[in-house]
Design an enzyme around this catalytic site. Structure first.
Site, mmCIF file in Angstrom:
data_model
loop_
_atom_site.group_PDB
_atom_site.id
_atom_site.type_symbol
_atom_site.label_atom_id
_atom_site.label_comp_id
_atom_site.label_asym_id
_atom_site.label_seq_id
_atom_site.Cartn_x
_atom_site.Cartn_y
_atom_site.Cartn_z
ATOM 1 N N ASP A 1 1.368 0.760 7.591
ATOM 2 C CA ASP A 1 0.026 1.105 8.086
ATOM 3 C C ASP A 1 -1.072 0.192 7.564
ATOM 4 O O ASP A 1 -2.226 0.539 7.614
ATOM 5 C CB ASP A 1 -0.294 2.570 7.756
ATOM 6 C CG ASP A 1 -0.856 2.752 6.365
ATOM 7 O OD1 ASP A 1 -0.432 2.024 5.455
ATOM 8 O OD2 ASP A 1 -1.729 3.615 6.204
ATOM 9 N N GLU A 2 -0.706 -0.959 7.055
ATOM 10 C CA GLU A 2 -1.767 -1.841 6.554
ATOM 11 C C GLU A 2 -1.430 -3.301 6.809
ATOM 12 O O GLU A 2 -0.265 -3.682 6.899
ATOM 13 C CB GLU A 2 -2.009 -1.627 5.049
ATOM 14 C CG GLU A 2 -0.795 -1.889 4.225
ATOM 15 C CD GLU A 2 -1.005 -1.724 2.728
ATOM 16 O OE1 GLU A 2 -2.038 -2.167 2.208
ATOM 17 O OE2 GLU A 2 -0.100 -1.178 2.088
ATOM 18 N N ASP B 1 -6.336 -0.579 6.651
ATOM 19 C CA ASP B 1 -5.378 0.442 6.213
ATOM 20 C C ASP B 1 -5.672 1.744 6.966
ATOM 21 O O ASP B 1 -6.778 2.278 6.907
ATOM 22 C CB ASP B 1 -5.533 0.642 4.694
ATOM 23 C CG ASP B 1 -4.447 1.542 4.112
ATOM 24 O OD1 ASP B 1 -3.994 1.262 3.003
ATOM 25 O OD2 ASP B 1 -4.080 2.537 4.755
HETATM 26 P P1 TTP Z 1 -0.885 5.047 2.540
HETATM 27 O O1 TTP Z 1 -1.694 4.027 3.300
HETATM 28 O O2 TTP Z 1 -0.739 4.884 1.087
HETATM 29 O O3 TTP Z 1 -1.469 6.477 2.730
HETATM 30 P P2 TTP Z 1 -2.112 7.146 3.991
HETATM 31 O O4 TTP Z 1 -2.274 6.197 5.129
HETATM 32 O O5 TTP Z 1 -1.328 8.380 4.301
HETATM 33 O O6 TTP Z 1 -3.520 7.597 3.439
HETATM 34 P P3 TTP Z 1 -4.780 6.680 3.076
HETATM 35 O O7 TTP Z 1 -4.415 5.249 3.363
HETATM 36 O O8 TTP Z 1 -5.883 7.175 3.965
HETATM 37 O O9 TTP Z 1 -5.026 6.942 1.636
HETATM 38 O O10 TTP Z 1 0.562 5.153 3.201
HETATM 39 C C1 TTP Z 1 0.789 4.978 4.603
HETATM 40 C C2 TTP Z 1 1.893 5.861 5.074
HETATM 41 O O11 TTP Z 1 3.087 5.556 4.360
HETATM 42 C C3 TTP Z 1 1.643 7.323 4.828
HETATM 43 O O12 TTP Z 1 0.923 7.935 5.874
HETATM 44 C C4 TTP Z 1 3.022 7.892 4.690
HETATM 45 C C5 TTP Z 1 3.849 6.740 4.167
HETATM 46 N N1 TTP Z 1 4.152 6.943 2.728
HETATM 47 C C6 TTP Z 1 5.408 7.438 2.365
HETATM 48 O O13 TTP Z 1 6.263 7.641 3.228
HETATM 49 N N2 TTP Z 1 5.666 7.646 1.041
HETATM 50 C C7 TTP Z 1 4.741 7.407 0.061
HETATM 51 O O14 TTP Z 1 5.015 7.630 -1.134
HETATM 52 C C8 TTP Z 1 3.457 6.933 0.452
HETATM 53 C C9 TTP Z 1 2.399 6.676 -0.603
HETATM 54 C C10 TTP Z 1 3.209 6.724 1.787
HETATM 55 MG MG MG Z 2 -3.102 4.292 4.805
#
Ligand code: TTP
Ligand code: MG
Length: 428
Positions: A125-126, A30
């Site tokens: 992103d995962e 992730d």
């Molecule tokens: P996440 O993997 O939940 O968050 P992140 O990568 O920003 O942070 P981390 O994993 O380090 O906690 O989400 C991935 C991407 O998805 C995030 O950068 C932006 C997008 N996203 C949205 O557009 N809306 C949302 O409500 C969320 C949670 C994420």
């Molecule tokens: Mg993330």
């Protein structure tokens, strides 16, 4: 996913085994503060400062992500930009550049594919990687994770955190334990030595209402959940409870479904052309709700869930715009999909932009959840709520089978139409 992006993605894909496979060893990767990290990479002046992606404070819309610096101010994804602006007035606010993040996502997934025969993207992103047959080649899961993390950092200039466990759920919990830029390898013979002390809320899919049921049972930590007798679990939370307990003990294997094996881009959606162009937000939302309702009905019937919501608008001047968002968890829940559709609408349209001729919504990245994840994605462990909703939807679907689509409409949609004074304009 746009056809050209998909093509680029497929170009990167080495032909591989077609059947989804069960695996005993899963890595969950992730990206860290993904959108914000890409922005920082592309503009070094942002580094070390609180960066909030989504738009300017005070404008309508929400934070899509905040970097770790900005999270110290209490800012998180989903928060309104107005509130974010109050909490962190000196933050750097950047608008969301969806195309750029999609391209980085494609590149990241291509790296993952070099390291695993089976990669299942779970959101932008995962991804889950089947590493049962390859981790040893790199000297075990720890070295393996370090190698991938290094390649992502050096090639793309952003960081990723990785968790390794016996199934998807345990691996996903693990990937969050050492964020950002970290990794956690669960000992396969005793996952509870690491997961045991954590709150049950750390389990993806366990939300407030499941937590409440578990709390009633005296269960607060993952170890208490794992130690609960199967019978007791079955009685209180049915088959979900039993599956949850087994997964968290590492007893259930996962199925990894590579993107190319998903039904994917056969997205399900509907669109509507108004008799008269519409300039009223409530009327658009009411119609959106009906379209979401229709699309999710088909998804329920065919047992699909999806992770991408796409909104389409055509103006009275025939200018067509689409806007899409990746969901965090696969779902077919109309309320979730409607809420996302609503925020997409708010991001690309204002009443002063003029009137809308056509509105459409579809859900993409469709797939049928594998056995072990059934009920574990989205908030399905919210059993009382989920069961009530599922019961409600299937009753509504049955009535519609018999009496026709319009026998029941969502009350919210009717209410919005009434508010807009346009109840007549959407009669069928
Ligand atoms: P996440 O993997 O939940 O968050 P992140 O990568 O920003 O942070 P981390 O994993 O380090 O906690 O989400 C991935 C991407 O998805 C995030 O950068 C932006 C997008 N996203 C949205 O557009 N809306 C949302 O409500 C969320 C949670 C994420
Ligand atoms: Mg993330």
């Amino acid at each position: 996913m746009r056809p050209e992006l998909r093509q680029r993605l497929q170009d990167e894909v080495v032909p591989r085994e077609r059947k989804p496979q069960k695996t005993k060893l899963v890595a969950h990767a992730d990206m860290d503060a993904f959108f914000a990290s890409v922005e920082e990479r592309d503009n070094p002046a942002l580094r070390g400062k609180p960066v909030i992606v989504g738009g300017q404070p005070g404008t309508r819309g929400v934070v899509t992500t905040a970097n770790y610096e900005a999270r110290k101010y209490g800012i998180h994804a989903g928060m309104s930009l107005t509130k974010a602006g109050l909490l962190c007035p000196n933050g750097i606010y950047v608008r969301t550049h969806g195309g750029k993040y999609s391209w980085v996502s494609i590149q990241v997934m291509a790296i993952f594919r070099k390291y695993s025969p089976s990669v299942e993207p779970a959101s932008i992103d995962e991804a889950y990687l089947d590493i049962a047959s390859c981790a040893d080649r790199w000297g075990g899961p720890g070295r393996y994770a370090e190698t991938i993390r290094r390649e992502v950092r050096q090639t793309l200039g952003v960081t990723v955190s990785i968790g390794v466990g016996p199934n998807k759920i345990t691996a996903k919990i693990a990937s969050g334990l050492n964020k950002p830029d970290g990794q956690t390898i669960l000992p396969l013979d005793n996952v509870l030595s690491v997961l045991g002390p954590l709150s049950v809320r750390e389990i993806p899919g366990v939300g407030a209402s499941t937590e409440e049921v578990l709390s009633d049972m005296g269960i607060h930590t993952i170890r208490e959940l794992a130690d609960c007798p199967v019978r007791v679990m079955q009685n209180r939370l049915g088959k979900y409870g039993e599956a949850l307990r087994r997964i968290i003990r590492g007893e259930i294997e996962s199925e990894i479904t590579p993107l190319e094996e998903r039904v994917d881009d056969k997205s399900m959606g509907h669109e509507h052309t108004f008799h008269e162009d519409v300039q009223n937000r409530d009327t658009l939302l009411a119609r959106l709700l009906q379209l979401v309702d229709k699309a999710t009905r088909r998804m329920r019937r065919d047992k699909y869930v999806g992770t991408l919501v796409i909104l389409k608008l055509r103006s009275s001047q025939f200018r067509t715009r689409t806007h899409q968002r990746q969901l965090h968890h696969p779902t077919s829940d109309p309320f979730t999909i409607f809420r996302v559709g609503q925020s997409l609408l708010d991001e690309i349209w204002r009443e002063e932009d003029g009137s809308v001729r056509l509105i459409g919504v579809s859900v993409g990245h469709l797939f049928r959840p594998g056995e072990e994840c059934q009920g574990l994605q989205e908030d399905m462990f919210e059993t009382p709520k989920a069961e009530r909703l599922n019961g409600l939807f299937s009753a509504v679907d049955r009535l519609r089978d018999i009496y026709g689509e319009h026998v029941l409409e969502f009350a919210g949609g009717m209410e919005m139409l009434r508010r807009a004074g346009s109840i007549e304009s959407v009669k069928h």
